[in-house]
Design a protein around this motif. Structure first.
Motif, PDB file in Angstrom:
ATOM      1  N   TRP A   1      -8.200 -13.887  -5.006  1.00  0.00           N
ATOM      2  CA  TRP A   1      -6.808 -13.479  -5.246  1.00  0.00           C
ATOM      3  C   TRP A   1      -6.611 -12.014  -4.844  1.00  0.00           C
TER       4      TRP A   1
ATOM      5  N   VAL B   1      -8.013 -10.232  -2.523  1.00  0.00           N
ATOM      6  CA  VAL B   1      -7.934  -9.938  -1.090  1.00  0.00           C
ATOM      7  C   VAL B   1      -6.849 -10.739  -0.378  1.00  0.00           C
ATOM      8  N   THR B   2      -6.327 -11.791  -1.025  1.00  0.00           N
ATOM      9  CA  THR B   2      -5.283 -12.576  -0.351  1.00  0.00           C
ATOM     10  C   THR B   2      -3.890 -12.251  -0.877  1.00  0.00           C
ATOM     11  N   VAL B   3      -3.717 -12.267  -2.198  1.00  0.00           N
ATOM     12  CA  VAL B   3      -2.378 -12.122  -2.774  1.00  0.00           C
ATOM     13  C   VAL B   3      -2.055 -10.661  -3.119  1.00  0.00           C
TER      14      VAL B   3
ATOM     15  N   PRO C   1      -2.797  -7.689  -1.863  1.00  0.00           N
ATOM     16  CA  PRO C   1      -2.288  -6.786  -0.824  1.00  0.00           C
ATOM     17  C   PRO C   1      -0.859  -7.103  -0.385  1.00  0.00           C
ATOM     18  N   LEU C   2      -0.388  -8.297  -0.690  1.00  0.00           N
ATOM     19  CA  LEU C   2       0.977  -8.664  -0.282  1.00  0.00           C
ATOM     20  C   LEU C   2       2.028  -8.014  -1.174  1.00  0.00           C
ATOM     21  N   PHE C   3       1.622  -7.592  -2.376  1.00  0.00           N
ATOM     22  CA  PHE C   3       2.586  -7.026  -3.323  1.00  0.00           C
ATOM     23  C   PHE C   3       2.128  -5.642  -3.816  1.00  0.00           C
ATOM     24  N   PRO C   4       2.055  -4.682  -2.899  1.00  0.00           N
ATOM     25  CA  PRO C   4       1.621  -3.345  -3.338  1.00  0.00           C
ATOM     26  C   PRO C   4       2.755  -2.630  -4.085  1.00  0.00           C
TER      27      PRO C   4
ATOM     28  N   ASN D   1       2.080   1.793  -2.822  1.00  0.00           N
ATOM     29  CA  ASN D   1       0.927   1.678  -1.911  1.00  0.00           C
ATOM     30  C   ASN D   1      -0.395   1.406  -2.625  1.00  0.00           C
ATOM     31  N   ILE D   2      -0.332   1.008  -3.895  1.00  0.00           N
ATOM     32  CA  ILE D   2      -1.543   0.683  -4.654  1.00  0.00           C
ATOM     33  C   ILE D   2      -1.499  -0.816  -4.957  1.00  0.00           C
ATOM     34  N   THR D   3      -2.664  -1.443  -4.918  1.00  0.00           N
ATOM     35  CA  THR D   3      -2.699  -2.865  -5.272  1.00  0.00           C
ATOM     36  C   THR D   3      -3.213  -3.030  -6.703  1.00  0.00           C
TER      37      THR D   3
ATOM     38  N   VAL E   1      -3.454   7.951  -6.359  1.00  0.00           N
ATOM     39  CA  VAL E   1      -4.368   6.816  -6.530  1.00  0.00           C
ATOM     40  C   VAL E   1      -4.637   6.530  -8.015  1.00  0.00           C
TER      41      VAL E   1
END
Lengths: 174, 262
Positions: free
Chosen positions: A16, A18-20, A22-25, A28-30, A134
Motif C-alpha cells: 500500500w 508504494v502503490t497508494v 504516493p498518489l495522495f501526498p 509533498n509528504i506521504t 519533512v
C-alpha cells in the motif's frame, strides 16, 4: 493465526505504501502506512508480534522501494522501547496517548534517519527544510492517520494491550 | 535486533537478497495491479480538481506557445523540404534507425522529499540493464535504471536529490548540470554562458551517462544579480513526472563507464 494476520497485514501495508500512498501526498509528504501497521500490531497485539513484524516490514518495504532493509529496521526499531518506556515511567497518558506519542517519536526518528541515508548518498539538505518540510508535517500526518484508525478499531471491540514484554514463552505468545 | 539490521545491511550490499527481492516483486505484482487500477483514477480526479487554477494558467501559456510554434512550423516545413532534397541528393537514409526502446508501465513509486524512485514492469528478461536511460512517451528524460530484477527495474528519476545530469541550453552553448532538489524539483547549476527564463534544457552528453540532446525541460526562473557567482536557476520538467504512468527504456544506450567495466 493472529500472528499470520499481523505479518500479512504488515506486508500489505508495505505494498500500500508504494502503490497508494504516493498518489495522495499532503505537503509533498506521504503517509507512513508501514509505521501505522507496526504501531497497531504493537498497540492491539503483543510486543513480541511487533518484534517479528518490524523486520518483515523492513524487508517488504525495502524490496518494494529498493531501500536498505537494515536501515528500515533501525528506522522502525524505537517503537517498542518507546512504548515500554512510556508505560514503565507511568506518564499520565491513556492508551491512545501513549500509542500516539510512540508513533510520532518513531515517525520523526524514521524520517530523520531516511533523510540522513539520502544525504549520505549525495543529497543536499538544510536543517530548516528537514525540520519544517519533512519532520513536522510528517508528525502531523502520522498523528492524523492514527486518530482516523484508532477510534474505529476501539469501537469494533479491539482492546489496547500493554507494550511491555512479560517474561515467559516467546513462541507461545506468537 | 540491531544485529539483524547490520546483517540485513551487509546482505543487501553483498547482493544476497537480490533473488528474494525478485521473487517478492513477482508475488506482490497482482496486488499492486489491483491497487493501481482502483486508486489511480481517483488520484487523477482529485489531482485535476485541485490543480484547476494551475491548469488554467498553463492553458493560457500553452495558447501563446502554440501560436509561436505554428509560426515556426511553416518555416520548418520549408526547411524540411530543402533538407529532404539535399538528403536525396547525397543518398542518406532518413532518421536514426539505431535507437531502440522498450515500453514499460510504472507499477509503484517510492516518493519522499528526498527520493524519487519508480519501479517499472520490465526487467532483465526484457534486455533491461543498469544504467539505461528512461524517457517519457514523448521522449523527455525521466531518469536512469539503477537496479534490475528478472521482471522489474528500479528507475531513479531526475527529480531525486541524488540525480545529476550534465546539461546544456539548446542553441546558446551555455552548460552545467541539472540536479534534483528536495520536494522533487529541478535546479540548474550553470557552469558557463548566459541563461534566461524559457530556455530549453537538454542533456549535454558529457561523462557518457546520458546521450546528448534529450529534452529535460525549460528554465522556469533565474534569480540573483549579474554580480552573483552562481545564479539560482530552477527548471520545469518537460513532462509531469509525478503522474507519468508509461515510460520508454532506451535499450540501445549503455553508459560508457559501465561499458568500460565490462
Amino acid at each position: 493465526m493472529k500472528a499470520i494476520i499481523a505479518v500479512a497485514g504488515t506486508v500489505f501495508a508495505a505494498v500500500w505504501q508504494v502503490t497508494v500512498a504516493p498518489l495522495f501526498p499532503v505537503w509533498n509528504i506521504t503517509f507512513d502506512f508501514v509505521l501505522l501497521a507496526l504501531v497497531l500490531v504493537a498497540a492491539f497485539g503483543t510486543p513480541r508480534r511487533a518484534m517479528v513484524c518490524i523486520p518483515v516490514a523492513a524487508l517488504a518495504y525495502g524490496f518494494l522501494a529498493n531501500r536498505e532493509p537494515g536501515l528500515l529496521v533501525l528506522a522502525y526499531l524505537p517503537l517498542l522501547p518507546l512504548g515500554l518506556y512510556l508505560e514503565e515511567t507511568r506518564v499520565p497518558l491513556n492508551h491512545f496517548g501513549r500509542t500516539a506519542l510512540a508513533l510520532v517519536a518513531t515517525g520523526a526518528w524514521a524520517r530523520l534517519l531516511l533523510v540522513l541515508g539520502a544525504v549520505v548518498g549525495g543529497a543536499s539538505a538544510n536543517v530548516g527544510f528537514v525540520l519544517f518540510g519533512v519532520v513536522l508535517p510528517g508528525l502531523f500526518l502520522d498523528l492524523a492517520l492514527l486518530s482516523l484508525v484508532y477510534l474505529p478499531l476501539r469501537l469494533l471491540g479491539w482492546s489496547g494491550q500493554s507494550m511491555s514484554l512479560s517474561r515467559g514463552g516467546y513462541y507461545s505468545s506468537l | 535486533m540491531i544485529g539483524l539490521a547490520l546483517f540485513l545491511a551487509l546482505a543487501g550490499q553483498v547482493g544476497v537478497l537480490n533473488p528474494f527481492q525478485g521473487v517478492f516483486l513477482r508475488i506482490t505484482s497482482p496486488v499492486e495491479s489491483v491497487l493501481n487500477g482502483v486508486f489511480r483514477p481517483v488520484a487523477s480526479l482529485l489531482s485535476g480538481a485541485g490543480e484547476a487554477g494551475n491548469l488554467r494558467d498553463e492553458n493560457n501559456r500553452l495558447r501563446l506557445e502554440n501560436e509561436a510554434l505554428r509560426n515556426q512550423v511553416g518555416e520548418l516545413q520549408q526547411n524540411a523540404e530543402d533538407i529532404k532534397g539535399l538528403r536525396d541528393a547525397l543518398n542518406l537514409t532518413q532518421g536514426d534507425q539505431s535507437v531502440k526502446y522498450v515500453a514499460a508501465d510504472i507499477v509503484h513509486r517510492d516518493a519522499s522529499p528526498f527520493t524519487d524512485v519508480v519501479t517499472i514492469n520490465r526487467g532483465s528478461g526484457d534486455q533491461i540493464q543498469v544504467g539505461m536511460v528512461v524517457v517519457s512517451t514523448k521522449g523527455t528524460l525521466l531518469g536512469k535504471v539503477t537496479k534490475v530484477t528478472a521482471t522489474n527495474s528500479f528507475v531513479r528519476l531526475i527529480t531525486d536529490t541524488q540525480s545529476t545530469v550534465s546539461a546544456e541550453i539548446l542553441g546558446t552553448g551555455a552548460d552545467g548540470s541539472v540536479k534534483g532538489t528536495p520536494n522533487r524539483g529541478l535546479s540548474f547549476d550553470l557552469a558557463q554562458g548566459e541563461i534566461q527564463v524559457g530556455d530549453q534544457v537538454v542533456t549535454a552528453g558529457l561523462g557518457g551517462g546520458f546521450p546528448r540532446g534529450l529534452p529535460i525541460g525549460r528554465v522556469a526562473s533565474v534569480s540573483g544579480t549579474s554580480q552573483d557567482l552562481y545564479k539560482k536557476v530552477t527548471v520545469e520538467p518537460g513532462v509531469r513526472i509525478g503522474t507519468a504512468e508509461n515510460v520508454l527504456v532506451r535499450t540501445d544506450f549503455i553508459p560508457e563507464s559501465l561499458g568500460l567495466e565490462d
